[in-house]
Design a protein around this motif. Structure first.
Motif, PDB file in Angstrom:
ATOM      1  N   LEU A 132       0.830  -1.196   0.000  1.00 40.11           N
ATOM      2  CA  LEU A 132       0.000   0.000   0.000  1.00 40.11           C
ATOM      3  C   LEU A 132       0.870   1.253   0.000  1.00 40.11           C
ATOM      4  O   LEU A 132       0.625   2.185  -0.770  1.00 40.11           O
ATOM      5  CB  LEU A 132      -0.958   0.008   1.198  1.00 40.11           C
ATOM      6  CG  LEU A 132      -1.830   1.265   1.333  1.00 40.11           C
ATOM      7  CD1 LEU A 132      -2.686   1.468   0.084  1.00 40.11           C
ATOM      8  CD2 LEU A 132      -2.703   1.165   2.575  1.00 40.11           C
ATOM      9  N   LEU A 133       1.894   1.273   0.843  1.00 40.30           N
ATOM     10  CA  LEU A 133       2.797   2.433   0.853  1.00 40.30           C
ATOM     11  C   LEU A 133       3.477   2.597  -0.497  1.00 40.30           C
ATOM     12  O   LEU A 133       3.617   3.711  -0.999  1.00 40.30           O
ATOM     13  CB  LEU A 133       3.849   2.292   1.958  1.00 40.30           C
ATOM     14  CG  LEU A 133       3.376   2.593   3.372  1.00 40.30           C
ATOM     15  CD1 LEU A 133       4.532   2.429   4.361  1.00 40.30           C
ATOM     16  CD2 LEU A 133       2.787   3.977   3.476  1.00 40.30           C
ATOM     17  N   ALA A 134       3.899   1.483  -1.079  1.00 42.46           N
ATOM     18  CA  ALA A 134       4.531   1.545  -2.397  1.00 42.46           C
ATOM     19  C   ALA A 134       3.558   2.158  -3.402  1.00 42.46           C
ATOM     20  O   ALA A 134       3.920   3.062  -4.167  1.00 42.46           O
ATOM     21  CB  ALA A 134       4.970   0.153  -2.847  1.00 42.46           C
ATOM     22  N   SER A 135       2.316   1.722  -3.383  1.00 39.47           N
ATOM     23  CA  SER A 135       1.306   2.236  -4.303  1.00 39.47           C
ATOM     24  C   SER A 135       1.065   3.727  -4.086  1.00 39.47           C
ATOM     25  O   SER A 135       0.969   4.497  -5.049  1.00 39.47           O
ATOM     26  CB  SER A 135       0.005   1.445  -4.122  1.00 39.47           C
ATOM     27  OG  SER A 135      -0.997   1.952  -4.963  1.00 39.47           O
ATOM     28  N   ILE A 136       0.973   4.141  -2.840  1.00 41.03           N
ATOM     29  CA  ILE A 136       0.747   5.551  -2.506  1.00 41.03           C
ATOM     30  C   ILE A 136       1.835   6.430  -3.127  1.00 41.03           C
ATOM     31  O   ILE A 136       1.565   7.514  -3.631  1.00 41.03           O
ATOM     32  CB  ILE A 136       0.715   5.749  -0.972  1.00 41.03           C
ATOM     33  CG1 ILE A 136      -0.574   5.170  -0.390  1.00 41.03           C
ATOM     34  CG2 ILE A 136       0.880   7.215  -0.588  1.00 41.03           C
ATOM     35  CD1 ILE A 136      -0.573   5.058   1.122  1.00 41.03           C
ATOM     36  N   PHE A 137       3.074   5.941  -3.097  1.00 43.74           N
ATOM     37  CA  PHE A 137       4.211   6.718  -3.600  1.00 43.74           C
ATOM     38  C   PHE A 137       4.560   6.389  -5.055  1.00 43.74           C
ATOM     39  O   PHE A 137       5.588   6.822  -5.569  1.00 43.74           O
ATOM     40  CB  PHE A 137       5.433   6.521  -2.699  1.00 43.74           C
ATOM     41  CG  PHE A 137       5.257   7.131  -1.332  1.00 43.74           C
ATOM     42  CD1 PHE A 137       5.150   8.506  -1.169  1.00 43.74           C
ATOM     43  CD2 PHE A 137       5.185   6.333  -0.206  1.00 43.74           C
ATOM     44  CE1 PHE A 137       4.977   9.075   0.079  1.00 43.74           C
ATOM     45  CE2 PHE A 137       5.018   6.892   1.058  1.00 43.74           C
ATOM     46  CZ  PHE A 137       4.916   8.267   1.204  1.00 43.74           C
ATOM     47  N   GLY A 138       3.709   5.597  -5.723  1.00 45.09           N
ATOM     48  CA  GLY A 138       3.939   5.284  -7.127  1.00 45.09           C
ATOM     49  C   GLY A 138       5.118   4.359  -7.368  1.00 45.09           C
ATOM     50  O   GLY A 138       5.763   4.415  -8.410  1.00 45.09           O
ATOM     51  N   ILE A 139       5.376   3.475  -6.410  1.00 44.35           N
ATOM     52  CA  ILE A 139       6.497   2.528  -6.501  1.00 44.35           C
ATOM     53  C   ILE A 139       5.931   1.152  -6.850  1.00 44.35           C
ATOM     54  O   ILE A 139       5.024   0.665  -6.166  1.00 44.35           O
ATOM     55  CB  ILE A 139       7.258   2.475  -5.150  1.00 44.35           C
ATOM     56  CG1 ILE A 139       7.817   3.864  -4.802  1.00 44.35           C
ATOM     57  CG2 ILE A 139       8.354   1.422  -5.181  1.00 44.35           C
ATOM     58  CD1 ILE A 139       8.241   4.003  -3.346  1.00 44.35           C
ATOM     59  N   PRO A 140       6.442   0.496  -7.900  1.00 46.13           N
ATOM     60  CA  PRO A 140       5.943  -0.845  -8.246  1.00 46.13           C
ATOM     61  C   PRO A 140       6.141  -1.828  -7.085  1.00 46.13           C
ATOM     62  O   PRO A 140       7.156  -1.803  -6.405  1.00 46.13           O
ATOM     63  CB  PRO A 140       6.799  -1.249  -9.454  1.00 46.13           C
ATOM     64  CG  PRO A 140       7.307   0.044 -10.011  1.00 46.13           C
ATOM     65  CD  PRO A 140       7.450   0.978  -8.835  1.00 46.13           C
ATOM     66  N   SER A 141       5.173  -2.694  -6.863  1.00 42.59           N
ATOM     67  CA  SER A 141       5.192  -3.655  -5.761  1.00 42.59           C
ATOM     68  C   SER A 141       6.245  -4.739  -5.974  1.00 42.59           C
ATOM     69  O   SER A 141       6.608  -5.071  -7.093  1.00 42.59           O
ATOM     70  CB  SER A 141       3.815  -4.315  -5.626  1.00 42.59           C
ATOM     71  OG  SER A 141       3.838  -5.340  -4.659  1.00 42.59           O
ATOM     72  N   SER A 142       6.682  -5.316  -4.873  1.00 44.73           N
ATOM     73  CA  SER A 142       7.613  -6.449  -4.921  1.00 44.73           C
ATOM     74  C   SER A 142       6.856  -7.765  -4.817  1.00 44.73           C
ATOM     75  O   SER A 142       7.456  -8.829  -4.822  1.00 44.73           O
ATOM     76  CB  SER A 142       8.612  -6.338  -3.769  1.00 44.73           C
ATOM     77  OG  SER A 142       7.922  -6.271  -2.532  1.00 44.73           O
ATOM     78  N   LYS A 143       5.546  -7.699  -4.688  1.00 45.37           N
ATOM     79  CA  LYS A 143       4.743  -8.888  -4.407  1.00 45.37           C
ATOM     80  C   LYS A 143       4.108  -9.498  -5.656  1.00 45.37           C
ATOM     81  O   LYS A 143       3.089 -10.163  -5.571  1.00 45.37           O
ATOM     82  CB  LYS A 143       3.642  -8.547  -3.403  1.00 45.37           C
ATOM     83  CG  LYS A 143       4.059  -7.708  -2.220  1.00 45.37           C
ATOM     84  CD  LYS A 143       4.957  -8.429  -1.259  1.00 45.37           C
ATOM     85  CE  LYS A 143       5.219  -7.536  -0.044  1.00 45.37           C
ATOM     86  NZ  LYS A 143       6.267  -8.008   0.786  1.00 45.37           N
TER      87      LYS A 143
ATOM     88  N   ALA B 161      11.049   8.031  -0.173  1.00 45.89           N
ATOM     89  CA  ALA B 161       9.857   8.828  -0.476  1.00 45.89           C
ATOM     90  C   ALA B 161       9.310   9.496   0.786  1.00 45.89           C
ATOM     91  O   ALA B 161       8.799  10.612   0.735  1.00 45.89           O
ATOM     92  CB  ALA B 161       8.787   7.950  -1.124  1.00 45.89           C
ATOM     93  N   MET B 162       9.447   8.817   1.926  1.00 42.68           N
ATOM     94  CA  MET B 162       8.959   9.363   3.194  1.00 42.68           C
ATOM     95  C   MET B 162       9.944  10.349   3.812  1.00 42.68           C
ATOM     96  O   MET B 162       9.601  11.018   4.789  1.00 42.68           O
ATOM     97  CB  MET B 162       8.675   8.216   4.164  1.00 42.68           C
ATOM     98  CG  MET B 162       7.510   7.357   3.741  1.00 42.68           C
ATOM     99  SD  MET B 162       7.308   5.875   4.751  1.00 42.68           S
ATOM    100  CE  MET B 162       6.949   6.576   6.343  1.00 42.68           C
ATOM    101  N   ASN B 163      11.142  10.399   3.284  1.00 44.12           N
ATOM    102  CA  ASN B 163      12.188  11.271   3.823  1.00 44.12           C
ATOM    103  C   ASN B 163      12.860  12.047   2.704  1.00 44.12           C
ATOM    104  O   ASN B 163      14.051  11.858   2.430  1.00 44.12           O
ATOM    105  CB  ASN B 163      13.229  10.429   4.582  1.00 44.12           C
ATOM    106  CG  ASN B 163      12.641   9.795   5.812  1.00 44.12           C
ATOM    107  OD1 ASN B 163      12.536  10.419   6.851  1.00 44.12           O
ATOM    108  ND2 ASN B 163      12.219   8.548   5.686  1.00 44.12           N
ATOM    109  N   PRO B 164      12.105  12.942   2.047  1.00 45.15           N
ATOM    110  CA  PRO B 164      12.683  13.659   0.900  1.00 45.15           C
ATOM    111  C   PRO B 164      13.857  14.552   1.279  1.00 45.15           C
ATOM    112  O   PRO B 164      14.645  14.937   0.414  1.00 45.15           O
ATOM    113  CB  PRO B 164      11.504  14.488   0.370  1.00 45.15           C
ATOM    114  CG  PRO B 164      10.545  14.571   1.498  1.00 45.15           C
ATOM    115  CD  PRO B 164      10.739  13.327   2.327  1.00 45.15           C
TER     116      PRO B 164
END
Length: 153
Positions: free
Chosen positions: A87-98, A136-139
Protein backbone atom coordinates in the motif's frame (compact mmCIF):
# COMPACT_ATOMS: atom_id res chain seq x y z
CA UNK A 1 25.25 -4.42 -2.55
CA UNK A 2 25.36 -7.96 -1.20
CA UNK A 3 22.74 -10.65 -1.34
CA UNK A 4 22.87 -13.74 0.85
CA UNK A 5 21.17 -17.00 -0.08
CA UNK A 6 22.01 -20.33 1.46
CA UNK A 7 20.01 -23.47 2.21
CA UNK A 8 22.00 -23.88 5.45
CA UNK A 9 20.41 -21.48 7.93
CA UNK A 10 23.36 -21.25 10.35
CA UNK A 11 25.79 -20.46 7.52
CA UNK A 12 23.42 -17.80 6.20
CA UNK A 13 23.11 -16.22 9.65
CA UNK A 14 26.89 -16.27 10.16
CA UNK A 15 27.41 -14.50 6.82
CA UNK A 16 24.84 -11.86 7.76
CA UNK A 17 26.40 -11.45 11.21
CA UNK A 18 29.82 -10.87 9.61
CA UNK A 19 28.31 -8.14 7.42
CA UNK A 20 26.66 -6.45 10.42
CA UNK A 21 29.96 -6.45 12.32
CA UNK A 22 31.88 -4.64 9.55
CA UNK A 23 30.61 -1.15 10.39
CA UNK A 24 28.04 0.78 12.42
CA UNK A 25 24.86 -0.01 10.48
CA UNK A 26 21.40 1.46 10.77
CA UNK A 27 18.96 -1.33 9.95
CA UNK A 28 15.75 -0.55 8.08
CA UNK A 29 12.75 -2.77 7.28
CA UNK A 30 8.99 -2.53 6.92
CA UNK A 31 7.49 -3.85 10.18
CA UNK A 32 11.06 -4.75 11.11
CA UNK A 33 10.67 -3.93 14.79
CA UNK A 34 7.72 -6.31 15.09
CA UNK A 35 8.92 -9.09 12.76
CA UNK A 36 12.28 -8.99 10.93
CA UNK A 37 14.62 -7.95 13.75
CA UNK A 38 13.10 -10.17 16.50
CA UNK A 39 12.89 -13.10 14.04
CA UNK A 40 16.56 -12.72 13.09
CA UNK A 41 17.57 -12.59 16.77
CA UNK A 42 15.58 -15.69 17.64
CA UNK A 43 16.92 -17.68 14.68
CA UNK A 44 20.49 -16.65 15.53
CA UNK A 45 20.14 -17.74 19.16
CA UNK A 46 18.45 -21.03 18.18
CA UNK A 47 21.40 -21.70 15.84
CA UNK A 48 24.00 -20.80 18.48
CA UNK A 49 25.04 -17.56 16.75
CA UNK A 50 25.88 -14.68 19.09
CA UNK A 51 23.95 -11.53 18.25
CA UNK A 52 25.92 -8.87 16.38
CA UNK A 53 25.97 -5.41 17.97
CA UNK A 54 23.17 -3.85 15.85
CA UNK A 55 20.78 -6.55 17.10
CA UNK A 56 21.80 -6.31 20.77
CA UNK A 57 19.03 -4.02 22.03
CA UNK A 58 18.49 -5.31 25.59
CA UNK A 59 18.89 -2.46 28.06
CA UNK A 60 19.30 0.20 25.37
CA UNK A 61 17.30 3.38 25.40
CA UNK A 62 14.97 3.75 22.37
CA UNK A 63 17.18 6.42 20.81
CA UNK A 64 20.22 4.14 21.08
CA UNK A 65 18.61 1.40 18.95
CA UNK A 66 19.64 1.92 15.31
CA UNK A 67 16.56 0.33 13.74
CA UNK A 68 14.31 2.18 11.31
CA UNK A 69 10.88 0.86 10.46
CA UNK A 70 8.95 2.34 7.53
CA UNK A 71 5.66 1.11 9.01
CA UNK A 72 6.44 2.86 12.31
CA UNK A 73 7.44 6.02 10.43
CA UNK A 74 4.10 5.95 8.58
CA UNK A 75 2.13 5.50 11.83
CA UNK A 76 3.23 8.93 13.14
CA UNK A 77 2.63 7.66 16.69
CA UNK A 78 -0.72 5.94 15.93
CA UNK A 79 -0.28 2.59 17.70
CA UNK A 80 -3.34 0.88 16.23
CA UNK A 81 -2.52 1.58 12.62
CA UNK A 82 -1.09 -1.12 10.30
CA UNK A 83 -0.12 -0.42 6.70
CA UNK A 84 1.20 -3.03 4.30
CA UNK A 85 4.34 -2.31 2.30
CA UNK A 86 2.46 -2.74 -0.98
CA UNK A 87 0.00 0.00 0.00
CA UNK A 88 2.80 2.43 0.85
CA UNK A 89 4.53 1.55 -2.40
CA UNK A 90 1.31 2.24 -4.30
CA UNK A 91 0.75 5.55 -2.51
CA UNK A 92 4.21 6.72 -3.60
CA UNK A 93 3.94 5.28 -7.13
CA UNK A 94 6.50 2.53 -6.50
CA UNK A 95 5.94 -0.84 -8.25
CA UNK A 96 5.19 -3.66 -5.76
CA UNK A 97 7.61 -6.45 -4.92
CA UNK A 98 4.74 -8.89 -4.41
CA UNK A 99 4.10 -9.78 -8.08
CA UNK A 100 5.19 -13.42 -8.13
CA UNK A 101 5.56 -14.16 -4.41
CA UNK A 102 4.71 -12.68 -1.04
CA UNK A 103 5.99 -13.38 2.45
CA UNK A 104 3.25 -15.91 3.20
CA UNK A 105 4.46 -18.11 0.33
CA UNK A 106 8.17 -18.23 1.21
CA UNK A 107 7.89 -21.32 3.43
CA UNK A 108 6.09 -23.37 0.75
CA UNK A 109 8.39 -22.07 -1.99
CA UNK A 110 11.46 -23.18 -0.02
CA UNK A 111 10.31 -26.46 1.54
CA UNK A 112 8.02 -27.85 -1.15
CA UNK A 113 9.43 -26.31 -4.32
CA UNK A 114 13.06 -25.81 -3.25
CA UNK A 115 13.13 -22.61 -5.32
CA UNK A 116 15.69 -20.51 -3.43
CA UNK A 117 16.29 -18.32 -6.52
CA UNK A 118 12.62 -17.27 -6.56
CA UNK A 119 12.85 -16.37 -2.85
CA UNK A 120 16.12 -14.49 -3.41
CA UNK A 121 14.57 -12.46 -6.23
CA UNK A 122 11.50 -11.65 -4.11
CA UNK A 123 13.64 -10.57 -1.14
CA UNK A 124 15.84 -8.34 -3.31
CA UNK A 125 12.76 -6.67 -4.78
CA UNK A 126 11.31 -6.25 -1.28
CA UNK A 127 14.50 -4.52 -0.11
CA UNK A 128 14.42 -2.23 -3.15
CA UNK A 129 10.78 -1.28 -2.51
CA UNK A 130 11.46 -0.67 1.20
CA UNK A 131 14.41 1.60 0.34
CA UNK A 132 12.31 3.54 -2.18
CA UNK A 133 9.47 3.92 0.35
CA UNK A 134 11.92 5.14 3.00
CA UNK A 135 13.36 7.71 0.60
CA UNK A 136 9.86 8.83 -0.48
CA UNK A 137 8.96 9.36 3.19
CA UNK A 138 12.19 11.27 3.82
CA UNK A 139 12.68 13.66 0.90
CA UNK A 140 15.13 15.67 3.01
CA UNK A 141 17.60 12.76 3.02
CA UNK A 142 20.52 13.63 0.80
CA UNK A 143 23.07 10.96 1.53
CA UNK A 144 25.52 9.97 -1.18
CA UNK A 145 25.91 6.53 0.45
CA UNK A 146 22.29 5.66 -0.35
CA UNK A 147 22.07 3.96 -3.70
CA UNK A 148 19.19 1.93 -5.04
CA UNK A 149 20.26 -0.73 -7.49
CA UNK A 150 17.56 -1.53 -10.02
CA UNK A 151 17.20 -5.27 -10.28
CA UNK A 152 17.02 -7.01 -13.62
CA UNK A 153 14.10 -9.35 -14.19
Amino acid sequence: SKCYANTEEKELLLEFKALLEKKKWILCAHNGKEFDFPYLCRRMLINGVALPEPLQIAGKKPWEVRHLDTMELWKFGDYKHYTRLELLASIFGIPSSKDELDGSQVNTTFHLEGDIEKIKKYCLRDVEVTAKVFLAMNPQVENPEIEIIHLQD
